[in-house]
Scaffold this motif. Structure first.
Motif, PDB file in Angstrom:
ATOM      1  N   LEU A  34       0.842  -1.206   0.000  1.00  0.00           N
ATOM      2  CA  LEU A  34       0.000   0.000   0.000  1.00  0.00           C
ATOM      3  C   LEU A  34       0.872   1.249   0.000  1.00  0.00           C
ATOM      4  O   LEU A  34       0.589   2.216  -0.713  1.00  0.00           O
ATOM      5  N   GLN A  35       1.936   1.193   0.778  1.00  0.00           N
ATOM      6  CA  GLN A  35       2.841   2.353   0.826  1.00  0.00           C
ATOM      7  C   GLN A  35       3.502   2.583  -0.532  1.00  0.00           C
ATOM      8  O   GLN A  35       3.600   3.712  -1.001  1.00  0.00           O
ATOM      9  N   ARG A  36       3.903   1.481  -1.169  1.00  0.00           N
ATOM     10  CA  ARG A  36       4.545   1.605  -2.493  1.00  0.00           C
ATOM     11  C   ARG A  36       3.615   2.277  -3.495  1.00  0.00           C
ATOM     12  O   ARG A  36       4.035   3.010  -4.376  1.00  0.00           O
ATOM     13  N   ALA A  37       2.297   2.013  -3.338  1.00  0.00           N
ATOM     14  CA  ALA A  37       1.315   2.608  -4.256  1.00  0.00           C
ATOM     15  C   ALA A  37       1.025   4.066  -3.915  1.00  0.00           C
ATOM     16  O   ALA A  37       0.254   4.724  -4.606  1.00  0.00           O
ATOM     17  N   GLY A  38       1.621   4.567  -2.818  1.00  0.00           N
ATOM     18  CA  GLY A  38       1.444   5.984  -2.477  1.00  0.00           C
ATOM     19  C   GLY A  38       0.468   6.234  -1.348  1.00  0.00           C
ATOM     20  O   GLY A  38       0.137   7.386  -1.054  1.00  0.00           O
ATOM     21  N   CYS A  39      -0.030   5.182  -0.691  1.00  0.00           N
ATOM     22  CA  CYS A  39      -0.987   5.362   0.413  1.00  0.00           C
ATOM     23  C   CYS A  39      -0.247   5.690   1.706  1.00  0.00           C
ATOM     24  O   CYS A  39       0.876   5.229   1.922  1.00  0.00           O
ATOM     25  N   ALA A  40      -0.916   6.469   2.561  1.00  0.00           N
ATOM     26  CA  ALA A  40      -0.426   6.683   3.927  1.00  0.00           C
ATOM     27  C   ALA A  40      -1.137   5.646   4.798  1.00  0.00           C
ATOM     28  O   ALA A  40      -2.362   5.635   4.864  1.00  0.00           O
ATOM     29  N   VAL A  41      -0.356   4.773   5.421  1.00  0.00           N
ATOM     30  CA  VAL A  41      -0.972   3.656   6.163  1.00  0.00           C
ATOM     31  C   VAL A  41      -0.799   3.854   7.658  1.00  0.00           C
ATOM     32  O   VAL A  41       0.293   4.194   8.123  1.00  0.00           O
ATOM     33  N   ARG A  42      -1.894   3.672   8.421  1.00  0.00           N
ATOM     34  CA  ARG A  42      -1.807   3.620   9.884  1.00  0.00           C
ATOM     35  C   ARG A  42      -2.304   2.257  10.310  1.00  0.00           C
ATOM     36  O   ARG A  42      -3.264   1.740   9.741  1.00  0.00           O
TER      37      ARG A  42
END
Ligand code: C5P
Length: 420
Positions: A34-42
Protein backbone atom coordinates in the motif's frame (compact mmCIF):
# COMPACT_ATOMS: atom_id res chain seq x y z
CA UNK A 1 -13.93 16.48 -17.33
CA UNK A 2 -12.41 13.60 -19.26
CA UNK A 3 -11.44 10.70 -17.05
CA UNK A 4 -7.83 9.77 -17.81
CA UNK A 5 -8.21 6.21 -16.51
CA UNK A 6 -5.31 6.50 -14.06
CA UNK A 7 -5.99 5.24 -10.54
CA UNK A 8 -6.49 7.91 -7.88
CA UNK A 9 -4.38 6.54 -5.06
CA UNK A 10 -1.62 8.98 -4.06
CA UNK A 11 -2.06 10.29 -0.53
CA UNK A 12 -5.04 8.09 0.30
CA UNK A 13 -5.21 7.20 3.97
CA UNK A 14 -5.63 3.54 4.77
CA UNK A 15 -6.25 2.10 8.22
CA UNK A 16 -4.87 -1.42 8.31
CA UNK A 17 -6.39 -3.56 11.05
CA UNK A 18 -4.53 -6.73 12.02
CA UNK A 19 -6.24 -9.49 14.00
CA UNK A 20 -4.68 -12.34 15.93
CA UNK A 21 -3.99 -15.14 13.46
CA UNK A 22 -0.81 -16.82 12.30
CA UNK A 23 -1.10 -14.85 9.03
CA UNK A 24 -0.60 -11.58 10.96
CA UNK A 25 3.01 -11.39 9.75
CA UNK A 26 1.75 -11.08 6.15
CA UNK A 27 0.17 -7.74 7.12
CA UNK A 28 3.68 -6.24 6.87
CA UNK A 29 3.84 -7.11 3.18
CA UNK A 30 0.35 -5.71 2.64
CA UNK A 31 1.33 -2.49 4.40
CA UNK A 32 4.46 -2.19 2.23
CA UNK A 33 2.43 -2.76 -0.95
CA UNK A 34 0.00 0.00 0.00
CA UNK A 35 2.84 2.35 0.83
CA UNK A 36 4.55 1.60 -2.49
CA UNK A 37 1.31 2.61 -4.26
CA UNK A 38 1.44 5.98 -2.48
CA UNK A 39 -0.99 5.36 0.41
CA UNK A 40 -0.43 6.68 3.93
CA UNK A 41 -0.97 3.66 6.16
CA UNK A 42 -1.81 3.62 9.88
CA UNK A 43 -1.97 0.31 11.67
CA UNK A 44 -4.11 -0.94 14.54
CA UNK A 45 -3.79 -4.38 16.12
CA UNK A 46 -6.05 -6.47 18.31
CA UNK A 47 -4.53 -7.59 21.60
CA UNK A 48 -4.21 -11.14 20.29
CA UNK A 49 -2.43 -9.93 17.14
CA UNK A 50 0.37 -8.65 19.40
CA UNK A 51 1.11 -12.30 20.28
CA UNK A 52 2.00 -12.89 16.62
CA UNK A 53 3.64 -9.61 15.60
CA UNK A 54 4.96 -6.67 17.59
CA UNK A 55 3.35 -3.21 17.21
CA UNK A 56 6.91 -1.86 17.03
CA UNK A 57 7.39 -3.49 13.60
CA UNK A 58 4.56 -1.38 12.17
CA UNK A 59 5.54 1.70 14.16
CA UNK A 60 9.04 1.58 12.66
CA UNK A 61 7.77 1.07 9.12
CA UNK A 62 4.95 3.65 9.17
CA UNK A 63 6.51 6.22 11.49
CA UNK A 64 3.07 6.52 13.11
CA UNK A 65 1.81 5.36 16.50
CA UNK A 66 0.22 1.91 16.34
CA UNK A 67 -2.97 1.58 18.33
CA UNK A 68 -3.88 -1.57 20.22
CA UNK A 69 -5.83 -0.19 23.14
CA UNK A 70 -7.18 3.35 22.90
CA UNK A 71 -7.38 3.52 26.69
CA UNK A 72 -3.67 2.81 27.06
CA UNK A 73 -1.92 5.60 29.00
CA UNK A 74 0.64 6.14 26.18
CA UNK A 75 -2.12 6.81 23.64
CA UNK A 76 -2.06 10.58 23.03
CA UNK A 77 -5.69 10.76 21.79
CA UNK A 78 -8.40 9.92 24.37
CA UNK A 79 -11.06 9.26 21.72
CA UNK A 80 -8.77 7.70 19.12
CA UNK A 81 -11.43 5.37 17.69
CA UNK A 82 -13.53 8.36 16.65
CA UNK A 83 -10.77 10.63 15.31
CA UNK A 84 -8.95 7.72 13.64
CA UNK A 85 -12.10 6.37 11.98
CA UNK A 86 -13.04 9.78 10.56
CA UNK A 87 -9.65 10.41 8.98
CA UNK A 88 -9.37 7.43 6.68
CA UNK A 89 -10.33 6.68 3.07
CA UNK A 90 -10.37 2.91 3.56
CA UNK A 91 -10.52 0.48 6.46
CA UNK A 92 -8.79 -2.80 5.57
CA UNK A 93 -8.57 -5.72 7.98
CA UNK A 94 -6.03 -8.39 7.06
CA UNK A 95 -6.00 -10.97 8.44
CA UNK A 96 -9.55 -10.97 9.84
CA UNK A 97 -10.16 -13.82 12.29
CA UNK A 98 -13.46 -15.66 12.83
CA UNK A 99 -13.77 -13.82 16.15
CA UNK A 100 -13.37 -10.38 14.59
CA UNK A 101 -15.78 -11.14 11.73
CA UNK A 102 -18.42 -12.34 14.23
CA UNK A 103 -17.97 -9.20 16.29
CA UNK A 104 -18.21 -6.92 13.22
CA UNK A 105 -21.35 -8.75 12.05
CA UNK A 106 -22.99 -8.48 15.48
CA UNK A 107 -21.98 -4.84 15.99
CA UNK A 108 -19.95 -5.51 19.15
CA UNK A 109 -17.49 -2.75 20.02
CA UNK A 110 -15.27 -3.96 22.82
CA UNK A 111 -11.87 -2.88 21.52
CA UNK A 112 -10.23 -0.40 19.18
CA UNK A 113 -10.73 -2.26 15.87
CA UNK A 114 -14.39 -3.14 16.47
CA UNK A 115 -15.18 0.42 17.59
CA UNK A 116 -13.41 1.82 14.54
CA UNK A 117 -15.51 -0.48 12.32
CA UNK A 118 -18.75 0.97 13.75
CA UNK A 119 -17.52 4.55 13.73
CA UNK A 120 -16.06 4.80 10.24
CA UNK A 121 -17.86 5.98 7.12
CA UNK A 122 -15.03 4.76 4.86
CA UNK A 123 -15.45 1.61 2.76
CA UNK A 124 -14.40 -1.57 4.57
CA UNK A 125 -12.57 -4.61 3.21
CA UNK A 126 -11.86 -7.74 5.22
CA UNK A 127 -9.48 -10.52 4.23
CA UNK A 128 -10.39 -13.54 6.40
CA UNK A 129 -7.83 -16.15 7.42
CA UNK A 130 -8.54 -19.19 9.56
CA UNK A 131 -8.56 -22.96 9.64
CA UNK A 132 -10.93 -24.48 6.96
CA UNK A 133 -13.21 -25.96 9.64
CA UNK A 134 -13.65 -22.54 11.21
CA UNK A 135 -14.19 -20.94 7.78
CA UNK A 136 -16.88 -23.47 6.83
CA UNK A 137 -18.64 -23.24 10.22
CA UNK A 138 -22.21 -21.94 9.77
CA UNK A 139 -21.53 -19.24 12.38
CA UNK A 140 -18.63 -17.84 10.28
CA UNK A 141 -20.60 -18.15 7.05
CA UNK A 142 -23.52 -16.32 8.71
CA UNK A 143 -21.15 -13.53 9.73
CA UNK A 144 -19.75 -13.32 6.19
CA UNK A 145 -23.26 -13.17 4.67
CA UNK A 146 -24.24 -10.46 7.16
CA UNK A 147 -21.12 -8.42 6.43
CA UNK A 148 -21.74 -8.69 2.67
CA UNK A 149 -25.30 -7.48 3.21
CA UNK A 150 -23.91 -4.60 5.27
CA UNK A 151 -21.74 -3.56 2.29
CA UNK A 152 -18.40 -4.92 3.48
CA UNK A 153 -16.08 -6.16 0.72
CA UNK A 154 -14.81 -9.66 1.40
CA UNK A 155 -11.55 -10.95 -0.08
CA UNK A 156 -12.19 -14.69 -0.15
CA UNK A 157 -9.45 -16.77 1.47
CA UNK A 158 -7.30 -18.97 -0.78
CA UNK A 159 -7.27 -22.75 -0.72
CA UNK A 160 -4.11 -24.51 0.37
CA UNK A 161 -2.17 -26.01 3.21
CA UNK A 162 -2.63 -24.18 6.50
CA UNK A 163 -0.20 -23.65 9.35
CA UNK A 164 -2.13 -26.31 11.32
CA UNK A 165 -1.59 -28.85 8.49
CA UNK A 166 -5.24 -28.81 7.36
CA UNK A 167 -5.91 -28.33 3.65
CA UNK A 168 -8.82 -26.28 2.33
CA UNK A 169 -10.05 -22.71 2.02
CA UNK A 170 -8.96 -20.39 4.81
CA UNK A 171 -5.48 -19.20 3.90
CA UNK A 172 -5.13 -15.42 3.75
CA UNK A 173 -5.37 -14.30 0.13
CA UNK A 174 -1.94 -13.45 -1.33
CA UNK A 175 -0.74 -10.05 0.01
CA UNK A 176 -0.45 -8.73 -3.56
CA UNK A 177 -4.11 -9.61 -4.22
CA UNK A 178 -5.18 -7.92 -0.99
CA UNK A 179 -3.26 -4.79 -1.96
CA UNK A 180 -4.80 -4.80 -5.47
CA UNK A 181 -8.33 -5.16 -4.04
CA UNK A 182 -7.69 -2.25 -1.66
CA UNK A 183 -6.30 -0.04 -4.44
CA UNK A 184 -9.24 -0.84 -6.71
CA UNK A 185 -11.73 0.12 -4.04
CA UNK A 186 -9.88 3.36 -3.28
CA UNK A 187 -9.83 4.14 -6.99
CA UNK A 188 -13.55 3.42 -7.36
CA UNK A 189 -14.41 5.77 -4.49
CA UNK A 190 -12.33 8.57 -5.99
CA UNK A 191 -14.16 8.56 -9.33
CA UNK A 192 -16.96 10.74 -10.61
CA UNK A 193 -20.22 8.82 -11.08
CA UNK A 194 -20.44 10.03 -14.66
CA UNK A 195 -22.16 6.92 -16.07
CA UNK A 196 -25.16 6.96 -13.74
CA UNK A 197 -28.24 5.81 -15.68
CA UNK A 198 -26.22 3.80 -18.25
CA UNK A 199 -26.87 0.05 -18.48
CA UNK A 200 -23.81 -1.74 -19.79
CA UNK A 201 -23.99 -5.25 -21.19
CA UNK A 202 -20.64 -7.02 -21.47
CA UNK A 203 -19.57 -10.43 -22.74
CA UNK A 204 -16.55 -12.05 -21.08
CA UNK A 205 -14.47 -15.20 -20.94
CA UNK A 206 -13.87 -18.15 -23.23
CA UNK A 207 -16.76 -20.07 -24.77
CA UNK A 208 -16.64 -23.86 -24.69
CA UNK A 209 -17.79 -25.80 -27.71
CA UNK A 210 -18.46 -29.40 -26.77
CA UNK A 211 -16.96 -32.32 -28.66
CA UNK A 212 -18.42 -34.99 -26.38
CA UNK A 213 -19.61 -35.08 -22.73
CA UNK A 214 -16.06 -34.58 -21.39
CA UNK A 215 -14.19 -32.61 -24.08
CA UNK A 216 -14.52 -29.16 -25.59
CA UNK A 217 -12.79 -26.58 -27.80
CA UNK A 218 -11.91 -23.37 -25.96
CA UNK A 219 -9.16 -20.76 -25.54
CA UNK A 220 -6.98 -19.00 -22.97
CA UNK A 221 -9.23 -16.02 -22.15
CA UNK A 222 -9.47 -15.39 -18.38
CA UNK A 223 -12.42 -12.98 -18.53
CA UNK A 224 -10.25 -10.32 -16.86
CA UNK A 225 -10.95 -7.61 -19.48
CA UNK A 226 -14.73 -8.13 -19.38
CA UNK A 227 -14.76 -8.15 -15.57
CA UNK A 228 -12.57 -5.01 -15.47
CA UNK A 229 -15.10 -3.27 -17.74
CA UNK A 230 -17.90 -4.22 -15.32
CA UNK A 231 -15.88 -3.05 -12.34
CA UNK A 232 -15.08 0.29 -14.00
CA UNK A 233 -18.72 0.75 -15.08
CA UNK A 234 -19.99 0.08 -11.54
CA UNK A 235 -17.42 2.44 -10.02
CA UNK A 236 -18.78 5.19 -12.29
CA UNK A 237 -22.41 4.61 -11.32
CA UNK A 238 -23.59 2.45 -14.27
CA UNK A 239 -25.38 -0.87 -13.99
CA UNK A 240 -23.36 -3.76 -15.36
CA UNK A 241 -24.49 -7.15 -16.59
CA UNK A 242 -21.84 -9.63 -17.68
CA UNK A 243 -22.73 -12.60 -19.87
CA UNK A 244 -19.77 -14.75 -18.90
CA UNK A 245 -18.51 -18.01 -20.38
CA UNK A 246 -15.56 -19.83 -18.73
CA UNK A 247 -13.45 -17.44 -16.64
CA UNK A 248 -10.56 -17.73 -14.20
CA UNK A 249 -10.38 -14.08 -13.05
CA UNK A 250 -12.28 -13.11 -9.85
CA UNK A 251 -15.85 -11.88 -10.45
CA UNK A 252 -16.43 -8.16 -9.93
CA UNK A 253 -18.36 -7.26 -6.79
CA UNK A 254 -21.83 -5.87 -7.56
CA UNK A 255 -22.18 -6.90 -11.23
CA UNK A 256 -25.01 -9.14 -12.39
CA UNK A 257 -23.39 -12.21 -13.90
CA UNK A 258 -25.27 -14.45 -16.34
CA UNK A 259 -23.34 -17.70 -16.80
CA UNK A 260 -23.23 -19.43 -20.19
CA UNK A 261 -20.99 -22.00 -21.81
CA UNK A 262 -21.12 -22.07 -25.63
CA UNK A 263 -21.30 -19.30 -28.27
CA UNK A 264 -24.90 -20.32 -29.00
CA UNK A 265 -25.87 -19.91 -25.33
CA UNK A 266 -24.00 -16.61 -25.15
CA UNK A 267 -25.93 -15.33 -28.19
CA UNK A 268 -29.27 -16.27 -26.60
CA UNK A 269 -28.39 -14.65 -23.26
CA UNK A 270 -27.11 -11.48 -24.97
CA UNK A 271 -30.25 -11.16 -27.11
CA UNK A 272 -32.50 -11.50 -24.10
CA UNK A 273 -30.51 -8.86 -22.11
CA UNK A 274 -30.01 -6.45 -25.03
CA UNK A 275 -33.34 -4.57 -24.98
CA UNK A 276 -32.34 -3.13 -21.60
CA UNK A 277 -28.79 -2.07 -22.55
CA UNK A 278 -27.49 1.36 -23.56
CA UNK A 279 -23.92 0.20 -24.26
CA UNK A 280 -22.86 -3.28 -25.48
CA UNK A 281 -19.23 -4.36 -25.17
CA UNK A 282 -18.09 -7.70 -26.59
CA UNK A 283 -14.96 -8.64 -24.63
CA UNK A 284 -15.51 -12.41 -24.77
CA UNK A 285 -13.20 -14.68 -26.69
CA UNK A 286 -15.88 -16.53 -28.60
CA UNK A 287 -14.77 -19.72 -30.35
CA UNK A 288 -14.99 -19.14 -34.10
CA UNK A 289 -15.79 -22.79 -34.83
CA UNK A 290 -17.66 -25.58 -33.09
CA UNK A 291 -18.01 -29.30 -33.85
CA UNK A 292 -20.84 -29.96 -36.29
CA UNK A 293 -21.84 -32.95 -34.15
CA UNK A 294 -21.51 -33.34 -30.38
CA UNK A 295 -20.94 -37.05 -29.69
CA UNK A 296 -23.56 -38.22 -27.16
CA UNK A 297 -21.03 -40.57 -25.49
CA UNK A 298 -17.33 -40.10 -24.73
CA UNK A 299 -15.37 -40.71 -27.95
CA UNK A 300 -13.26 -43.85 -27.47
CA UNK A 301 -9.54 -43.76 -28.06
CA UNK A 302 -8.25 -45.82 -30.99
CA UNK A 303 -5.13 -46.02 -33.16
CA UNK A 304 -6.89 -44.50 -36.13
CA UNK A 305 -6.93 -40.81 -37.02
CA UNK A 306 -9.90 -38.82 -35.82
CA UNK A 307 -11.33 -36.01 -37.95
CA UNK A 308 -13.55 -33.41 -36.35
CA UNK A 309 -15.76 -31.45 -38.68
CA UNK A 310 -16.20 -27.85 -37.54
CA UNK A 311 -18.72 -25.18 -38.47
CA UNK A 312 -18.70 -21.42 -37.75
CA UNK A 313 -20.35 -20.20 -34.53
CA UNK A 314 -22.78 -17.27 -34.61
CA UNK A 315 -21.05 -13.86 -34.55
CA UNK A 316 -22.69 -12.32 -31.49
CA UNK A 317 -21.19 -8.88 -31.95
CA UNK A 318 -22.19 -8.65 -35.61
CA UNK A 319 -25.71 -9.82 -34.70
CA UNK A 320 -26.05 -7.12 -32.03
CA UNK A 321 -24.79 -4.46 -34.46
CA UNK A 322 -27.31 -5.68 -37.08
CA UNK A 323 -30.18 -5.27 -34.63
CA UNK A 324 -28.86 -1.97 -33.26
CA UNK A 325 -31.49 0.48 -32.05
CA UNK A 326 -31.07 4.26 -31.75
CA UNK A 327 -28.32 5.41 -29.43
CA UNK A 328 -27.09 1.92 -28.49
CA UNK A 329 -23.29 2.05 -28.55
CA UNK A 330 -21.72 -1.18 -29.83
CA UNK A 331 -18.09 -1.90 -28.93
CA UNK A 332 -15.95 -4.82 -30.08
CA UNK A 333 -12.41 -6.06 -29.48
CA UNK A 334 -9.95 -7.09 -32.16
CA UNK A 335 -7.07 -9.31 -31.12
CA UNK A 336 -4.59 -9.32 -34.00
CA UNK A 337 -0.97 -10.30 -34.55
CA UNK A 338 -0.19 -8.25 -37.70
CA UNK A 339 -1.46 -5.08 -39.47
CA UNK A 340 -3.44 -4.48 -36.30
CA UNK A 341 -4.98 -1.03 -36.93
CA UNK A 342 -5.84 -1.77 -40.56
CA UNK A 343 -7.55 -5.06 -39.73
CA UNK A 344 -9.36 -3.60 -36.75
CA UNK A 345 -10.71 -0.74 -38.84
CA UNK A 346 -11.92 -3.20 -41.46
CA UNK A 347 -13.67 -5.13 -38.68
CA UNK A 348 -15.30 -1.94 -37.40
CA UNK A 349 -16.78 -1.36 -40.87
CA UNK A 350 -17.68 -4.97 -41.63
CA UNK A 351 -19.47 -5.58 -38.35
CA UNK A 352 -21.07 -2.12 -38.21
CA UNK A 353 -19.54 -1.12 -34.85
CA UNK A 354 -19.20 2.27 -33.15
CA UNK A 355 -15.87 1.52 -31.50
CA UNK A 356 -13.24 -1.17 -31.73
CA UNK A 357 -10.51 -1.86 -29.19
CA UNK A 358 -7.57 -3.20 -31.17
CA UNK A 359 -4.68 -5.00 -29.57
CA UNK A 360 -1.58 -6.67 -30.88
CA UNK A 361 -1.58 -9.90 -28.89
CA UNK A 362 1.94 -10.74 -30.04
CA UNK A 363 3.36 -7.91 -27.87
CA UNK A 364 4.64 -8.52 -24.35
CA UNK A 365 2.11 -7.30 -21.75
CA UNK A 366 -0.88 -7.48 -24.10
CA UNK A 367 -3.70 -9.87 -24.83
CA UNK A 368 -5.01 -12.99 -23.15
CA UNK A 369 -4.59 -13.88 -19.51
CA UNK A 370 -2.31 -10.94 -18.65
CA UNK A 371 -2.91 -8.12 -16.14
CA UNK A 372 -2.09 -5.42 -18.70
CA UNK A 373 -2.94 -4.56 -22.28
CA UNK A 374 -1.71 -2.24 -25.04
CA UNK A 375 -4.61 -1.06 -27.18
CA UNK A 376 -5.72 1.39 -29.85
CA UNK A 377 -9.25 2.76 -29.62
CA UNK A 378 -10.70 3.20 -33.09
CA UNK A 379 -13.99 5.01 -33.66
CA UNK A 380 -15.25 6.27 -37.02
CA UNK A 381 -14.13 9.83 -36.33
CA UNK A 382 -10.86 9.25 -34.48
CA UNK A 383 -8.26 6.71 -33.35
CA UNK A 384 -6.10 6.82 -30.21
CA UNK A 385 -3.06 4.73 -29.32
CA UNK A 386 -2.82 4.05 -25.59
CA UNK A 387 0.36 3.03 -23.74
CA UNK A 388 0.61 -0.24 -21.80
CA UNK A 389 -1.78 -0.03 -18.84
CA UNK A 390 -3.73 -2.31 -16.52
CA UNK A 391 -6.93 -3.81 -17.86
CA UNK A 392 -8.88 -1.69 -15.35
CA UNK A 393 -7.29 1.47 -16.77
CA UNK A 394 -8.03 0.27 -20.32
CA UNK A 395 -11.62 -0.33 -19.20
CA UNK A 396 -11.95 3.28 -18.03
CA UNK A 397 -10.60 4.57 -21.34
CA UNK A 398 -13.01 2.37 -23.30
CA UNK A 399 -15.88 3.68 -21.18
CA UNK A 400 -14.75 7.30 -21.70
CA UNK A 401 -14.92 6.75 -25.45
CA UNK A 402 -18.25 4.86 -25.26
CA UNK A 403 -19.66 7.74 -23.21
CA UNK A 404 -18.56 10.25 -25.84
CA UNK A 405 -20.10 8.19 -28.65
CA UNK A 406 -23.32 7.72 -26.71
CA UNK A 407 -23.64 11.49 -26.19
CA UNK A 408 -23.08 12.00 -29.95
CA UNK A 409 -25.69 9.38 -30.86
CA UNK A 410 -28.25 10.84 -28.48
CA UNK A 411 -27.65 14.30 -29.93
CA UNK A 412 -28.07 12.84 -33.48
CA UNK A 413 -31.27 11.09 -32.39
CA UNK A 414 -32.83 14.25 -31.06
CA UNK A 415 -31.82 16.22 -34.19
CA UNK A 416 -33.34 13.51 -36.40
CA UNK A 417 -36.57 13.63 -34.39
CA UNK A 418 -36.77 17.43 -34.64
CA UNK A 419 -36.18 17.36 -38.40
CA UNK A 420 -38.79 14.65 -38.94
O1 C5P B 1 -14.25 -11.46 -35.83
P1 C5P B 1 -13.43 -11.51 -34.58
O2 C5P B 1 -13.59 -12.80 -33.81
O3 C5P B 1 -12.01 -11.19 -34.78
O4 C5P B 1 -14.04 -10.33 -33.70
C1 C5P B 1 -13.68 -10.12 -32.36
C2 C5P B 1 -14.80 -9.40 -31.66
O5 C5P B 1 -16.04 -10.02 -31.96
C3 C5P B 1 -14.69 -9.47 -30.15
O6 C5P B 1 -15.28 -8.30 -29.63
C4 C5P B 1 -15.51 -10.70 -29.79
O7 C5P B 1 -16.03 -10.64 -28.47
C5 C5P B 1 -16.61 -10.64 -30.82
N1 C5P B 1 -17.12 -11.94 -31.29
C6 C5P B 1 -18.43 -12.30 -31.02
N2 C5P B 1 -18.91 -13.49 -31.51
C7 C5P B 1 -18.12 -14.32 -32.23
C8 C5P B 1 -16.79 -13.97 -32.50
C9 C5P B 1 -16.32 -12.76 -32.01
O8 C5P B 1 -19.15 -11.58 -30.36
N3 C5P B 1 -18.59 -15.46 -32.66
Amino acid sequence: MLDDGAPRIAGKRVALGVAGGIAAYKAVEIMRGLQRAGCAVRVALTRHACEFIRPLTFRALTDEPVIVDDYAPENPDPIAHISFSQQIDLFLVAPATANLLAKFAAGLADDFLTTTYLATTAPVIVAPAMNPQMWHHPATQRAIAQLRADGVHIIEPDRGEMACGAVGPGRLSEPEKVVQAALRLLDAHGRARDLTGERILITAGATREEIDPVRFISNRSSGRMGFALAEAALARGAQATVVAAATSAPEPCGARIVRVSSAEEMLRAVMSELPDATIFIAAAAVADYRPVMRAPQKIKKSDRRLTLELEPTPDILAEVARQKRDALVVVGFAAETERVAERARAKLERKGLDLIVANDVSQEGAGFDTETNIVTLIARDRARDLPRMTKLEVAHRVLDEAKRLRAMQMADGSTAKTVR
